[in-house]
Design an enzyme around this catalytic site. Sequence first.
Site, mmCIF file in Angstrom:
data_model
loop_
_atom_site.group_PDB
_atom_site.id
_atom_site.type_symbol
_atom_site.label_atom_id
_atom_site.label_comp_id
_atom_site.label_asym_id
_atom_site.label_seq_id
_atom_site.Cartn_x
_atom_site.Cartn_y
_atom_site.Cartn_z
ATOM 1 N N SER A 164 -2.326 0.299 -6.267
ATOM 2 C CA SER A 164 -1.098 0.595 -6.293
ATOM 3 C C SER A 164 -0.767 1.177 -7.343
ATOM 4 C CB SER A 164 -1.097 -1.353 -6.749
ATOM 5 O OG SER A 164 0.722 -1.983 -7.400
ATOM 6 N N ASP A 361 1.107 -4.889 4.026
ATOM 7 C CA ASP A 361 1.309 -5.213 2.454
ATOM 8 C C ASP A 361 3.179 -4.154 3.509
ATOM 9 O OD1 ASP A 361 1.996 -3.978 0.320
ATOM 10 O OD2 ASP A 361 0.579 -2.770 0.267
ATOM 11 N N HIS A 386 -2.286 -6.208 -0.267
ATOM 12 C CA HIS A 386 -2.225 -4.871 -0.571
ATOM 13 C C HIS A 386 -3.217 -4.954 -1.730
ATOM 14 C CE1 HIS A 386 0.493 -3.036 -3.529
ATOM 15 N NE2 HIS A 386 0.204 -3.798 -4.566
#
Length: 423
Positions: A164, A361, A386
């Site tokens: 991320s 994602d 994710h």
Amino acid sequence: MLRFLLFLLLLGGPGALPAPRRRRGAASPTAPYRTRYLRQQIDHFGFDENLTFQQRYLVADQHWKKDNGPILFYTGNEGDITWFCNNTGFMWDVAEELNAMLVFAEHRYYGESLPFGNESFSDSKHLNYLTSEQALADFAVLVEYLKMTVAGARYSPVIAIGGSYGGMLAAWFRMKYPHAVVGALAASAPIWQFGDLVPCGTYFSIVTNDFKKSGTGCSESIRNSWNAINHLSSTDAGLQWLSSTFHLCSPLKNLQDAAMLKNWLSETWINLAMVNYPYKADFLQPLPAWPIQACTEMVMPMCTDGVNDMFEPQKWDFDALSEECYKVWGVRPRPSWILSMYGGKNISSHSNIVFSNGGLDPWSAGGVTQNITDSLVAIVIPDGAHHLDLRSRNPLDPKSVQQARALEICYMKQWIEKARHSH
Ligand SMILES: *[C@@H]1O[C@H](CO)[C@@H](O)[C@H](O)[C@H]1NC(C)=O
Ligand SMILES: *[C@@H]1O[C@H](CO)[C@@H](O)[C@H](O)[C@H]1NC(C)=O
Ligand SMILES: *[C@@H]1O[C@H](CO)[C@@H](O)[C@H](O)[C@H]1NC(C)=O
Ligand SMILES: *[C@@H]1O[C@H](CO)[C@@H](O)[C@H](O)[C@H]1NC(C)=O
Ligand SMILES: *[C@@H]1O[C@H](CO)[C@@H](O)[C@H](O)[C@H]1NC(C)=O
């Protein structure tokens, strides 16, 4: 009102590159780690002030081969580092195979690494040192420090790993400090969700596609729900019905309250899309995740049209964001700075970065999903959410994520091998 939602998203709402969610009954690492602190400059790039703070980092060296064995270095993102340590099972899973030491570095302004203690978030002056550049500099200083002070680590090849926003940091760490890390694994890292590098609507159309896959009429129902809520919230009886149907703690009183409900619903749909894991994972949200970054350098254009996505139409409105930022923090965002700093799409002169992306994602919208060079490699995990690849191995993992991890390990071994021959 969606502008407000987008603003919240960017400020730390669920879409906001959230720190992977806190999990009820948090997962524990497979082995113990030691907690350490390093005194860091609060401002690495000016000599005016000489203020310092303690950066926390965690070390696990059970499997480390003392004679310059590799170091896997987690570039901490927006949250408590112990959470990332506990939830990045991939690193624990590969430590033995790679004879690697694990280091998890906490990002400044999160967890215990607060530059100004409880005053850190009090105003934009104290928040001024919350930037990706300062965080990367912390990481670089820490890597140097480890190599100098840990016996047997002088020539250890270091590999940056992150997911991320942490994945963006891992990639940027390799780009900006190639002498400190031999390579980077950047999982679900939307380094291109800036400027006009990618269309602003892709993020929400991926969320919508996830719901299309999950059942006929699913995304249509959600798309229709906004008008239904608007309609209901125009009367007191309707507001009452909404309040009791959603079991709200305090009843909706007006259109603003109804808009909050819509925001909350939108966030929920986005969350569900992001953590669409093949096994049960119960997530809670640690907030505030991004107190000011979206108002300074992390400006990620997002928009919806209600046609290619299931949300209420909302254009990207930079001026509104800028006004909001000025009102709340007294600062205005600089949307082009990240492009100047990290090169936008012009990154082919860099090397040794694996970008992994989950097809489910929404953040893959701003990710690197195609190979750029032989050593800037994209991996797409079609049925991955994710940064699923960074989680522990699980019997329910799809084959695609197993293959992705195998390829990631393969690249890491190459980088390590090459480093061994170069000193
Ligand atoms: C700055 O602070 C560091 C650590 O706190 C100290 O070692 C150093 O001498 C200081 N430098 C100056 C110029 O004050
Ligand atoms: C991580 O695991 C350790 C050891 O089990 C535990 O003490 C700690 O609370 C966990 N941290 C989080 C944020 O879950
Ligand atoms: C920070 O803590 C100190 C001492 O505990 C207290 O006096 C001060 O009011 C706190 N500041 C904030 C912004 O909470
Ligand atoms: C990237 O390179 C292209 C052409 O090579 C150029 O048009 C563009 O302005 C560059 N972008 C940045 C951010 O430097
Ligand atoms: C990038 O190249 C690697 C190695 O050849 C390959 O395994 C991978 O599938 C490629 N990625 C994409 C998105 O085509």
